[in-house]
Design a protein around this motif. Sequence first.
Motif, PDB file in Angstrom:
ATOM      1  N   HIS A 258      -8.583   2.661  -2.106  1.00 43.66           N
ATOM      2  CA  HIS A 258      -7.562   2.571  -1.069  1.00 43.66           C
ATOM      3  C   HIS A 258      -8.063   3.117   0.268  1.00 43.66           C
ATOM      4  CE1 HIS A 258      -4.155   2.389  -4.300  1.00 43.66           C
ATOM      5  NE2 HIS A 258      -4.934   1.330  -4.280  1.00 43.66           N
TER       6      HIS A 258
ATOM      7  N   LEU B  96       3.598   6.413  10.445  1.00 43.76           N
ATOM      8  CA  LEU B  96       2.223   6.359   9.946  1.00 43.76           C
ATOM      9  C   LEU B  96       1.575   7.732  10.015  1.00 43.76           C
ATOM     10  CD1 LEU B  96      -0.149   4.714   8.881  1.00 43.76           C
ATOM     11  CD2 LEU B  96      -0.728   4.113  11.244  1.00 43.76           C
TER      12      LEU B  96
ATOM     13  N   VAL C 292      -4.521   2.465  11.591  1.00 42.80           N
ATOM     14  CA  VAL C 292      -4.622   3.487  10.552  1.00 42.80           C
ATOM     15  C   VAL C 292      -5.799   4.414  10.845  1.00 42.80           C
ATOM     16  CG1 VAL C 292      -4.939   3.930   8.088  1.00 42.80           C
ATOM     17  CG2 VAL C 292      -3.560   1.979   8.833  1.00 42.80           C
TER      18      VAL C 292
ATOM     19  N   TYR D 117       2.884  -8.097   5.103  1.00 44.65           N
ATOM     20  CA  TYR D 117       3.886  -7.035   5.122  1.00 44.65           C
ATOM     21  C   TYR D 117       5.223  -7.621   4.686  1.00 44.65           C
ATOM     22  CZ  TYR D 117       4.483  -8.986   9.871  1.00 44.65           C
ATOM     23  OH  TYR D 117       4.642  -9.820  10.944  1.00 44.65           O
TER      24      TYR D 117
ATOM     25  N   ALA E  23       1.048   5.265   0.050  1.00 45.38           N
ATOM     26  CA  ALA E  23       0.161   6.306   0.584  1.00 45.38           C
ATOM     27  C   ALA E  23       0.948   7.589   0.805  1.00 45.38           C
ATOM     28  CB  ALA E  23      -0.481   5.825   1.889  1.00 45.38           C
TER      29      ALA E  23
ATOM     30  N   HIS F 198       5.452   5.393   2.271  1.00 44.20           N
ATOM     31  CA  HIS F 198       5.247   6.754   1.764  1.00 44.20           C
ATOM     32  C   HIS F 198       5.642   6.814   0.297  1.00 44.20           C
ATOM     33  CE1 HIS F 198       5.504  11.105   1.324  1.00 44.20           C
ATOM     34  NE2 HIS F 198       4.901  11.229   2.492  1.00 44.20           N
TER      35      HIS F 198
ATOM     36  N   ASN G 164       0.831  -1.208   0.000  1.00 48.20           N
ATOM     37  CA  ASN G 164       0.000   0.000   0.000  1.00 48.20           C
ATOM     38  C   ASN G 164       0.863   1.254   0.000  1.00 48.20           C
ATOM     39  OD1 ASN G 164      -2.361  -1.579   0.165  1.00 48.20           O
ATOM     40  ND2 ASN G 164      -2.161  -1.709   2.385  1.00 48.20           N
TER      41      ASN G 164
ATOM     42  N   ARG H  78      -1.542  -4.545   7.364  1.00 46.56           N
ATOM     43  CA  ARG H  78      -1.056  -4.309   6.003  1.00 46.56           C
ATOM     44  C   ARG H  78       0.155  -3.374   6.030  1.00 46.56           C
ATOM     45  NH1 ARG H  78      -3.706  -8.093   5.396  1.00 46.56           N
ATOM     46  NH2 ARG H  78      -5.417  -8.472   3.953  1.00 46.56           N
ATOM     47  N   ASP H  79       0.903  -3.420   4.954  1.00 56.66           N
ATOM     48  CA  ASP H  79       2.093  -2.595   4.806  1.00 56.66           C
ATOM     49  C   ASP H  79       1.723  -1.232   4.230  1.00 56.66           C
ATOM     50  OD1 ASP H  79       4.856  -2.290   5.022  1.00 56.66           O
ATOM     51  OD2 ASP H  79       5.204  -4.257   4.134  1.00 56.66           O
ATOM     52  N   TYR H  80       2.337  -0.184   4.732  1.00 59.54           N
ATOM     53  CA  TYR H  80       2.160   1.158   4.171  1.00 59.54           C
ATOM     54  C   TYR H  80       3.529   1.782   3.966  1.00 59.54           C
ATOM     55  CZ  TYR H  80      -2.816   0.876   4.982  1.00 59.54           C
ATOM     56  OH  TYR H  80      -4.131   0.495   4.927  1.00 59.54           O
TER      57      TYR H  80
END
Length: 324
Positions: free
Chosen positions: A190, A309, A262, A290, A170, A226, A168, A222-224
Amino acid sequence: MKLLVTGGAGYVGAVVTRLLIDAGHEVVVIDDLSRNDAAQVPDGAELITERVQDVAKILTPQARFDGVFHFAGLISAGESMAEPLLHWDNNTRASLALLTAMHDADCRRLIFSSTAACYGEPSELPLTEGAQTNPVNTYGATKLAVDHAITTVTRASKLGAVSMRYFNVAGAHVNADGSMIGERHDPETHLIPLALDVVAGKRAAFRLFGDDYPTPDGTCIRDYIHVTDLAEAHLNALDGCLPGEHRIFNLGSGTGFSNLQVVEAIREVTGHPLPVEITPRRPGDPAALYASSDRARTELGWTPSRESLHRIVGDAWTFYQSRG
């Protein structure tokens, strides 16, 4: 270098295009604008409105491109199951046309936007590049097919290729003049931009699929990452294209964040309530996904600096507000 960016009017493609221009490269963007906005293409890049299936018109021996960043393609896993032929055409057949054009033009560097959907149900966590690939949707299968094709082409030629697999993406990229590049998907699927719609009063509540998973708070992890960190990794990969080799890198946080984490971060950053509607699980959603990015950090010298985050959500919210 003279570089071609497919899908350069999209979210990640536009940020990479901006960074390439800032680094002094000559950039040509090809995008059919069927799902992207020409306004996203940064100043300084040439935009050619064309399908990747017809890239041979642009990627010619006379054009003398030094490399290609390939972002064009469809990204909705749900849509890929309902309309598989559309995804095989736009993701796989188009990529084969690109590989053919690159071969004919003797263009020897390729950075491909692959996906962690290639792995399917995780066989290990965090996922490493050696994990078993077994996609559970058509989207992942189309991307994995392209990865296989790239591997065979590099073995038979002087092409050097790097595939980036990530989950993901973001946040938003801040340009030198203060303007921003962020998510502008239509339709939007998303989590963060959908939740920001709720904060802005455009949706009544945020739908959270399942709260009974075997995770600390019961919601999916889940993975986030930048978008600027992600884009910088792609630029590092330009020098990591080694003739005759196809290298694959995961880009992730190494730990991931739960859906409720999140949601809480969005509440804290925006200062607004975010009502949540719990709905049943979606079929095929693993409890946790992840990735490890150790290989990218070691071999590409990639050092992400925006892993918080709250930083990711904050930049997304600032961009959202800038759009009115």
